[in-house]
Design an enzyme around this catalytic site. Structure first.
Site, mmCIF file in Angstrom:
data_model
loop_
_atom_site.group_PDB
_atom_site.id
_atom_site.type_symbol
_atom_site.label_atom_id
_atom_site.label_comp_id
_atom_site.label_asym_id
_atom_site.label_seq_id
_atom_site.Cartn_x
_atom_site.Cartn_y
_atom_site.Cartn_z
ATOM 1 N N MET A 27 0.704 -1.445 -0.018
ATOM 2 C CA MET A 27 -0.180 -0.085 -0.013
ATOM 3 C C MET A 27 0.856 1.316 -0.070
ATOM 4 S SD MET A 27 -3.306 -0.657 -0.099
ATOM 5 C CE MET A 27 -3.774 0.868 0.526
ATOM 6 N N VAL A 30 8.327 4.051 -0.348
ATOM 7 C CA VAL A 30 9.076 4.457 0.346
ATOM 8 C C VAL A 30 10.329 5.513 -0.471
ATOM 9 C CG1 VAL A 30 10.844 5.194 2.212
ATOM 10 C CG2 VAL A 30 8.844 3.456 2.523
ATOM 11 N N ASP A 157 5.881 -5.511 15.616
ATOM 12 C CA ASP A 157 6.461 -5.954 14.328
ATOM 13 C C ASP A 157 8.019 -5.805 14.233
ATOM 14 O OD1 ASP A 157 6.226 -7.334 12.042
ATOM 15 O OD2 ASP A 157 5.804 -5.696 10.856
#
Length: 263
Positions: A27, A30, A157
């Site tokens: 989605m 960078v 995460d």
């Protein structure tokens, strides 16, 4: 506006000029971006930009908003700094500190696939990186708001791909997109939803239980094991078997393997 690919760069993007694609997920993309000022002043940023225009209520924009709000409160040398959160032509972005270096994932892959005859991650370097990351996590876990109330930040995460190591050897945690914190972000997260990267989950995370800071430390321990041995402790033939192995915390001969490294 369609977000540019590498072949289209450089292109203007609001106050920035997008120079290079650093990475991307499903989605977001960078970019290495530059912003100029008077007298030749230039500063570099890592811009995480939503790939397509998204409404404020889309789940990904909500996660990005949470990452920006949490990241904006964290100021530590071992955490990638969040500097701004805004949008350009409907594309939301986070302006982050640009770390000139590699992800820990890249460094580990290179260390264990070396063609120089020297294979493996140097133990002294592995311990130094983990020590730095412990400092960053300890800071995030202990964060309080202005009234002294604990924010209870849990990254959820921690994995090699979310750790940057600068060319000067400074390790930095990034990507608080699925972090849990007791802050008003306007984001509603469903209960008992498993989020994170399976290979680096704690047993509690893999089974959808309530988490605390110890879950991040468990993930960091798995990374240390992988740096030292070149193997992922719970990796099995498929994702279901891996999750079951994590849930049962089947460490097998891991202690003996680590003891042998010290001999």
């Amino acid at each position: 506006m369609v977000l540019p690919s590498q072949s289209d760069l450089p292109v203007p993007f609001g106050r920035f000029v997008l120079q290079k694609v650093l990475g991307e997920g499903g989605m977001a993309r960078v970019y290495l971006a530059e912003r100029s000022g008077p007298g030749g002043f230039t500063t570099a940023s890592a811009l995480k930009v939503v790939k397509r225009k998204a409404g404020k209520r889309s789940e990904f924009v909500q996660l990005l908003t949470r990452e920006a709000i949490i990241g904006g409160q964290l100021r530590h040398p071992n955490i990638v700094a969040t500097r701004d959160f805004d949008e350009v032509d409907g594309h939301y972005y986070i302006d982050m500190e640009y770390v000139e270096g590699k992800t820990l994932e890249d460094l580990m892959r290179a260390a264990w696939k070396s063609r120089t005859g020297i294979r493996g991650f140097p133990p002294i370097l592995a311990l130094d990186i983990v020590r730095q990351l412990c400092r960053g996590l300890a800071y995030a876990h202990a964060m309080c708001d202005r009234n002294g109330r604990p924010l209870d930040i849990i990254h959820r995460d921690i994995k090699p791909g979310n750790i940057m190591v600068s060319n000067h050897g400074v390790a930095k945690i990034t990507d608080f997109g699925i972090a849990k914190a007791a802050v008003e972000t306007g984001v509603v997260t469903a209960t008992n939803v498993v989020r994170g990267t399976p290979l680096y989950m704690s047993p509690e995370q893999a089974t959808g239980q309530a988490l605390d800071r110890r879950s991040d430390l468990f993930s960091l321990g798995l990374i240390l094991y992988e740096m030292l041995t070149g193997k992922r402790l719970f990796e099995m033939k498929d994702i279901v078997s891996t999750m079951e192995s994590i849930a049962r915390a089947e460490i097998g001969t891991a202690p003996e393997t680590l003891d042998a490294l010290a001999e």
